[in-house]
Design a protein around this motif. Sequence first.
Motif, mmCIF file in Angstrom:
data_model
loop_
_atom_site.group_PDB
_atom_site.id
_atom_site.type_symbol
_atom_site.label_atom_id
_atom_site.label_comp_id
_atom_site.label_asym_id
_atom_site.label_seq_id
_atom_site.Cartn_x
_atom_site.Cartn_y
_atom_site.Cartn_z
ATOM 1 N N ALA A 131 37.117 31.282 30.540
ATOM 2 C CA ALA A 131 36.029 30.759 29.504
ATOM 3 C C ALA A 131 34.625 30.610 30.582
ATOM 4 N N LEU A 132 35.361 30.230 31.774
ATOM 5 C CA LEU A 132 33.887 29.904 32.490
ATOM 6 C C LEU A 132 33.190 31.226 33.097
ATOM 7 N N LEU A 133 34.231 32.189 33.463
ATOM 8 C CA LEU A 133 33.763 33.365 33.757
ATOM 9 C C LEU A 133 32.958 34.008 32.614
ATOM 10 N N THR A 134 33.476 34.032 31.333
ATOM 11 C CA THR A 134 32.622 34.610 30.402
ATOM 12 C C THR A 134 31.210 33.951 30.172
ATOM 13 N N LEU A 135 31.138 32.734 30.423
ATOM 14 C CA LEU A 135 29.983 32.010 30.327
ATOM 15 C C LEU A 135 28.928 32.521 31.636
ATOM 16 N N ILE A 136 29.529 32.536 32.596
ATOM 17 C CA ILE A 136 28.701 32.947 33.682
ATOM 18 C C ILE A 136 28.142 34.337 33.793
ATOM 19 N N ILE A 137 29.259 35.274 33.650
ATOM 20 C CA ILE A 137 28.790 36.568 33.442
ATOM 21 C C ILE A 137 28.307 37.084 32.205
ATOM 22 N N ALA A 138 26.892 37.372 32.286
ATOM 23 C CA ALA A 138 26.192 37.940 31.021
ATOM 24 C C ALA A 138 26.733 39.329 30.831
#
Length: 175
Positions: free
Chosen positions: A49-56
């Motif tokens: 979930a965090l990677l999804t938010l960080i990586i556009a």
Amino acid sequence: MAAADVKEKILDTLDDVRQTVVRLAKDFREETVYVKAKAGVIGGYVVIALLTLIIAPPPGEDNPIDARVKVSSISFGSREKTFVEVINESGAEWREAKVFITGSFTRGADGKDRVTGTYMLVDRWRRGEKRNLFPEKFKDEKNTSPEMDIKVETVVIEVDGEKYVKKIKKAGEGS
């Protein structure tokens, strides 16, 4: 408060955090395999979930007016009749939307007279409104409409100076 006092409070807080992490790690090592697996699944979900938010995500179509466009056809006797479906998915009314279609068709009984052109329609759409636009509604600069079986290559919608360009893939083209 002096700088030394602030530094001491920060070091005390960091020491407390370190002791808490060490205690939690020790307690975690003593847990059952089931709890460790459950924590792993939850931790993995949080990381994803965090990677999804960080990586556009890579940029897709530039659609500043929130339009959805689809070109299709229906059987009309021995020929196909093309239509353009336009949906206003924006939160506002389009008071004056200009819809341009560019495409080609054959004219004449022998089917050898190939015509390519751009045709326009001006209308208004309420928010959320969906319309099927048939070729006879569009006009070119000579005020003529395309044939009903026009092969649409591009649809451009212009609203308040903003443009959305949709290139239509031909059958057999990849993505």
